[in-house]
Design a protein around this motif. Structure first.
Motif: not given
Lengths: 263, 303
Positions: B99-108, B111-117, B151-152
């Motif tokens: 999730e945190v990595f998703g945030l680094f790529f500017n996901l909301t 979005q980051a949570h869903e992608k991470a799952q 993640i991105n």
């Protein structure tokens, strides 16, 4: 200076801050303990233990109790310690042992954003600690409100300055053990001689001159003025001194960390 | 077809040391491209320049048609990177790591949570999502690093020695995942010093040493071109055999106790040699990428 800031996007900076905040949230109970207990210990030991020996103190023409004298200093010391510790030991662990910055550098984040985010996080820890300490110290009736609320922005500015100095050391120390040096040569003398536990007028003249150069001296004075609700023009100069400290060490820290991280 | 990566005269110097010495290559969309070489050949330095970790000393580098020097952030937001060392965040659990990595790529956050799952499921790690990074086995850690690199939804995946130090089961699991990604059209650039990995995954590859490219091409072509079709290995070669190969002018490598004979046409040679000259044992096998690699980079140790 302008080009320096254009290299940092606020969003990137915020993301780095957010990572640290998420980690902090998991252990907040432990993190809260120190700023609650520390002022209690100091106020009990110094305030009540020593005050019978010391009596009252004349500060800026005002007669005040010894506890009222040291309470604002305790807040100032904590502003310094929280940011400096966070941006030395903690940032170094993230950089060197956990390779957290290396992982971040493979994302759109830049080194400037990572380091600026770390420093802002260090300042945030100063703010959190200050707010907790304010609650404890207010219980002793030692802070005047509403002016006392200005301690919060003061904590942020002081945190930025000391965090930037800490991050500068993180950029240059070869090994984590060497942080003993800035702690022993920079933090400890300031802790003792910045008008924290006794007025700097008690020092010999030459030592007073040195004490005036300490950023903590000015932070302590500002915290006192705010706690006593006593404002004058000198405060602007004191604040300016801290801002200048930040303006010197922030770009230096970014520069040293860029040199260290970009291979 | 526009290349995903175009490297022209790419050079990296550290003081007097030339880590990468004027190399040029390109990677096409949808292909898996390998960079092979012994330790210290310059593989990692090369890909570090491509994902913007190390600034290049000289040369030109274009990724997705964009000049890397000018569009580093835009490029970095479209690639996924698996660095060599496992630098998962030890302060966070697996789900948070992604999730945190998703945030680094500017996901909301959502979005980051869903992608991470989804990625934890894809890597068969969803049952461990609350585990801390340091509690994982080597194979799980690598899968996790791979998940994080995705993640991105990158258009280009860069892997630095993706299976070094893994047991055979874990390696095969990583390979299967990579093959799935490749099927979906993802472009992959990887470094490795495992030849079986390169033969299995790479459409094209280059072998480099001392910062320079030795050869480049498709694995099968390189094998045919540099070592031929078959290899005969002879244990304890006799002097008669040595005289024989010399008379026939065969391509050989002689290590004293062992001789390797490169053969390019038919297996008559093997029958002849095995009948007449084999006291201690002879082996006929297909030539592999490893033969190419050792032939080109030599057999001395790199330390």
């Amino acid at each position: 200076m302008k080009s320096l800031f254009s290299m940092v996007s606020w969003m990137g900076l915020f993301r780095v801050w957010q990572r640290n905040f998420i980690v902090y949230r998991q252990n907040w109970k432990i993190s809260f303990l120190a700023p609650i207990l520390e002022p209690l210990f100091y106020l009990l030991a110094f305030g009540y233990g020593l005050s019978t020996l010391v009596g009252n103190i004349r500060e800026n023409g005002m007669e005040i109790s010894y506890t009222a004298f040291i309470a604002p200093a305790l807040i100032a010391i904590n502003i310094m310690n929280n940011a400096f510790f966070e941006n030395t030991y903690s940032s170094f662990v993230r950089m060197y042992y956990q390779k957290t910055f290396d992982a971040m550098m493979a994302t759109p984040l830049t080194v400037n954003e990572i380091i600026a985010g770390e420093i802002v996080w260090g300042a945030t820890k100063s703010v959190i600690a200050t707010m907790i300490m304010m609650a404890v110290i207010s219980a002793f009736g030692l802070i005047q409100y509403p002016s006392g609320l200005l301690l919060i922005p003061l904590a942020f500015m002081g945190g930025l300055a000391f965090g930037a100095v800490g991050m500068y050391f993180t950029g240059i120390v070869p090994h984590i053990d060497l942080f003993n040096l800035p702690f022993f040569l920079f933090i400890t003398p300031m802790f003792l001689f910045s008008g924290t536990f006794f007025p700097i007028e008690n020092l010999p003249d030459w030592a007073q001159v040195i004490a005036i150069t300490f950023p903590l001296t000015h932070l302590v004075n500002l915290a006192r003025s705010i706690c006593y609700g006593r404002f004058d023009g000198v405060m602007l100069w004191q604040l300016l001194y801290i801002v200048i400290f930040w303006m010197v060490f922030f770009p230096l820290a970014l520069y040293k960390m860029r040199k260290r991280l970009i291979k | 077809m526009q290349a995903i990566i175009t490297a022209k005269n790419l050079t990296k110097r550290y003081g007097d040391l030339v880590a990468v010495d004027d190399i040029s290559f390109n990677v096409l969309p949808g292909e898996c491209y390998g960079i092979l070489g012994p330790n210290g050949a310059g593989k990692t330095t090369t890909i570090r320049m491509i994902y913007g970790f190390s600034p290049m000393t000289a040369g030109e580098l274009t990724v997705f048609g964009l000049d890397l020097r000018k569009h580093l952030c835009a490029i970095k937001s479209r690639i996924g990177v698996c660095q060599q060392e496992n630098n998962l965040d030890p302060d966070l659990n697996l789900l948070q790591n992604l999730e945190v990595f998703g945030l680094f790529f500017n996901l909301t956050g959502r979005q980051a949570h869903e992608k991470a799952q989804a990625l934890l499921e894809f890597m068969s790690l969803d049952h461990r999502k609350d585990a801390k990074a340091l509690e994982l086995s080597g194979g799980m850690t690598r899968r996790m690093v791979l998940a994080r690199a995705l993640i991105n939804d990158p258009e280009l995946l860069i892997l630095d020695e993706p299976t070094t130090g893994l047991d055979p089961q874990s390696r095969h699991q990583v390979w299967e995942r990579l093959e799935e990604l490749k099927k979906k059209g993802l472009t992959v650039l990887l470094t490795t010093h495992y030849m079986d990995e390169a033969s299995r995954l790479c459409d094209r590859l280059l072998i480099m040493d001392h910062g320079r490219i030795l050869v480049e091409g498709r694995p099968a072509d390189l094998i045919r071109q540099y070592v031929g079709h078959d290899i005969i290995e002879v244990a304890e070669p006799s002097s008669d055999l040595r005289a024989y190969v010399k008379a026939r002018q065969l391509q050989v490598e002689d290590f004293g106790h062992r001789m390797i004979i490169y053969e390019s046409n038919g297996s008559n040679l093997y029958q002849e040699i095995s009948k007449k000259y084999c006291q201690e044992g002879c082996l006929l096998r297909m030539a592999s990428l490893e033969d190419v690699f050792l032939k080109l980079t030599g057999r001395e140790l790199r330390e």
